[in-house]
Design a protein around this motif. Sequence first.
Motif, PDB file in Angstrom:
ATOM      1  N   ASP A 134      32.531  43.693  -2.184  1.00  0.00           N
ATOM      2  CA  ASP A 134      32.603  42.563  -3.102  1.00  0.00           C
ATOM      3  C   ASP A 134      33.461  43.023  -4.270  1.00  0.00           C
ATOM      4  N   PRO A 135      34.695  42.503  -4.387  1.00  0.00           N
ATOM      5  CA  PRO A 135      35.603  43.011  -5.419  1.00  0.00           C
ATOM      6  C   PRO A 135      35.114  42.746  -6.852  1.00  0.00           C
ATOM      7  N   GLU A 136      34.350  41.694  -7.049  1.00  0.00           N
ATOM      8  CA  GLU A 136      33.865  41.392  -8.403  1.00  0.00           C
ATOM      9  C   GLU A 136      32.841  42.417  -8.882  1.00  0.00           C
ATOM     10  N   SER A 137      31.861  42.725  -8.041  1.00  0.00           N
ATOM     11  CA  SER A 137      30.815  43.668  -8.456  1.00  0.00           C
ATOM     12  C   SER A 137      31.136  45.100  -8.037  1.00  0.00           C
ATOM     13  N   ARG A 138      32.201  45.262  -7.249  1.00  0.00           N
ATOM     14  CA  ARG A 138      32.627  46.568  -6.746  1.00  0.00           C
ATOM     15  C   ARG A 138      31.500  47.286  -6.003  1.00  0.00           C
ATOM     16  N   THR A 139      30.766  46.499  -5.219  1.00  0.00           N
ATOM     17  CA  THR A 139      29.703  47.047  -4.388  1.00  0.00           C
ATOM     18  C   THR A 139      29.866  46.522  -2.968  1.00  0.00           C
ATOM     19  N   PHE A 140      29.277  47.242  -2.054  1.00  0.00           N
ATOM     20  CA  PHE A 140      29.301  46.820  -0.660  1.00  0.00           C
ATOM     21  C   PHE A 140      28.050  46.005  -0.362  1.00  0.00           C
ATOM     22  N   HIS A 141      28.238  44.929   0.393  1.00  0.00           N
ATOM     23  CA  HIS A 141      27.124  44.097   0.839  1.00  0.00           C
ATOM     24  C   HIS A 141      27.111  44.113   2.358  1.00  0.00           C
ATOM     25  N   PHE A 142      25.938  44.401   2.903  1.00  0.00           N
ATOM     26  CA  PHE A 142      25.806  44.490   4.353  1.00  0.00           C
ATOM     27  C   PHE A 142      25.588  43.105   4.944  1.00  0.00           C
ATOM     28  N   HIS A 143      26.367  42.777   5.963  1.00  0.00           N
ATOM     29  CA  HIS A 143      26.235  41.518   6.708  1.00  0.00           C
ATOM     30  C   HIS A 143      25.706  41.874   8.096  1.00  0.00           C
ATOM     31  N   GLU A 144      24.486  41.424   8.371  1.00  0.00           N
ATOM     32  CA  GLU A 144      23.834  41.756   9.632  1.00  0.00           C
ATOM     33  C   GLU A 144      24.570  41.172  10.831  1.00  0.00           C
ATOM     34  N   GLY A 145      24.600  41.952  11.903  1.00  0.00           N
ATOM     35  CA  GLY A 145      25.155  41.486  13.164  1.00  0.00           C
ATOM     36  C   GLY A 145      24.077  40.816  13.998  1.00  0.00           C
ATOM     37  N   PRO A 146      24.444  40.340  15.163  1.00  0.00           N
ATOM     38  CA  PRO A 146      23.493  39.610  16.011  1.00  0.00           C
ATOM     39  C   PRO A 146      22.329  40.452  16.525  1.00  0.00           C
ATOM     40  N   ILE A 147      22.420  41.776  16.449  1.00  0.00           N
ATOM     41  CA  ILE A 147      21.327  42.625  16.923  1.00  0.00           C
ATOM     42  C   ILE A 147      20.084  42.459  16.050  1.00  0.00           C
ATOM     43  N   PHE A 148      20.224  41.878  14.874  1.00  0.00           N
ATOM     44  CA  PHE A 148      19.096  41.704  13.964  1.00  0.00           C
ATOM     45  C   PHE A 148      18.272  40.453  14.258  1.00  0.00           C
ATOM     46  N   ALA A 149      18.527  39.791  15.374  1.00  0.00           N
ATOM     47  CA  ALA A 149      17.680  38.673  15.805  1.00  0.00           C
ATOM     48  C   ALA A 149      16.447  39.243  16.499  1.00  0.00           C
ATOM     49  N   ASN A 150      15.447  38.403  16.700  1.00  0.00           N
ATOM     50  CA  ASN A 150      14.235  38.853  17.397  1.00  0.00           C
ATOM     51  C   ASN A 150      14.458  38.959  18.899  1.00  0.00           C
ATOM     52  N   ILE A 151      15.097  37.956  19.466  1.00  0.00           N
ATOM     53  CA  ILE A 151      15.400  37.961  20.898  1.00  0.00           C
ATOM     54  C   ILE A 151      16.918  37.929  21.039  1.00  0.00           C
ATOM     55  N   VAL A 152      17.458  38.947  21.718  1.00  0.00           N
ATOM     56  CA  VAL A 152      18.906  39.089  21.869  1.00  0.00           C
ATOM     57  C   VAL A 152      19.240  39.057  23.349  1.00  0.00           C
ATOM     58  N   LEU A 153      20.161  38.172  23.715  1.00  0.00           N
ATOM     59  CA  LEU A 153      20.675  38.155  25.080  1.00  0.00           C
ATOM     60  C   LEU A 153      21.993  38.918  25.076  1.00  0.00           C
ATOM     61  N   ALA A 154      22.018  40.061  25.735  1.00  0.00           N
ATOM     62  CA  ALA A 154      23.216  40.889  25.830  1.00  0.00           C
ATOM     63  C   ALA A 154      23.849  40.602  27.183  1.00  0.00           C
ATOM     64  N   ASP A 155      24.930  39.832  27.176  1.00  0.00           N
ATOM     65  CA  ASP A 155      25.551  39.362  28.414  1.00  0.00           C
ATOM     66  C   ASP A 155      26.714  40.250  28.820  1.00  0.00           C
ATOM     67  N   GLU A 156      26.676  40.701  30.076  1.00  0.00           N
ATOM     68  CA  GLU A 156      27.753  41.506  30.668  1.00  0.00           C
ATOM     69  C   GLU A 156      27.953  42.830  29.930  1.00  0.00           C
ATOM     70  N   ALA A 209      14.025  34.107  15.991  1.00  0.00           N
ATOM     71  CA  ALA A 209      15.484  33.984  16.004  1.00  0.00           C
ATOM     72  C   ALA A 209      16.063  34.486  17.318  1.00  0.00           C
ATOM     73  N   PHE A 210      17.050  33.763  17.845  1.00  0.00           N
ATOM     74  CA  PHE A 210      17.722  34.102  19.097  1.00  0.00           C
ATOM     75  C   PHE A 210      19.215  34.250  18.839  1.00  0.00           C
ATOM     76  N   LYS A 211      19.827  35.280  19.426  1.00  0.00           N
ATOM     77  CA  LYS A 211      21.282  35.465  19.391  1.00  0.00           C
ATOM     78  C   LYS A 211      21.749  35.913  20.760  1.00  0.00           C
ATOM     79  N   ARG A 212      22.964  35.528  21.091  1.00  0.00           N
ATOM     80  CA  ARG A 212      23.588  35.932  22.356  1.00  0.00           C
ATOM     81  C   ARG A 212      24.837  36.730  22.024  1.00  0.00           C
ATOM     82  N   ILE A 213      24.989  37.883  22.675  1.00  0.00           N
ATOM     83  CA  ILE A 213      26.175  38.716  22.484  1.00  0.00           C
ATOM     84  C   ILE A 213      26.919  38.775  23.811  1.00  0.00           C
TER      85      ILE A 213
END
Length: 154
Positions: A96-118, A74-78
Amino acid sequence: MALSTISATPSDLSGQAIYQHLSDNIQQVVKGQPTAVRKLLAAFASGGHVLLEDHPGTGKTTLAKALAFSVDVAFKRIQFTPDLLPSDILGVSILDPESRTFHFHEGPIFANIVLADEINRASPRTQSALLEAMAESQVSIDGKLNPLRDPFFV
């Protein structure tokens, strides 16, 4: 010519053969930069990271994408900006208001190859989040350590 991933298992190929296949594959897309390809592959093989400095439009993003495609990860560019927050690269927990629990949504750092620009444009806190990920191959989110994918290459 189309890029290809390595089809044989790594144990069937020598290190030299793997390097040559990756180098040839990447150089099909990124023309005239054999030194950059060699240094990129050296950093990738050693488990480190690499800083690519060059003029705009010289293929730095294409080089990173070609490597990711060649090793089938996986590749992501930031794009770092002054208003980018650590949570923009790490991810965020959303209620999540229905289950009243928090769900983690991964950011682009969780890719295998990350291009961090500027990265110089970002705030020190955001840079620190990236540097923690690079140094430790893990990130701290909501007080928990989250390991990053292997391989992890910035």
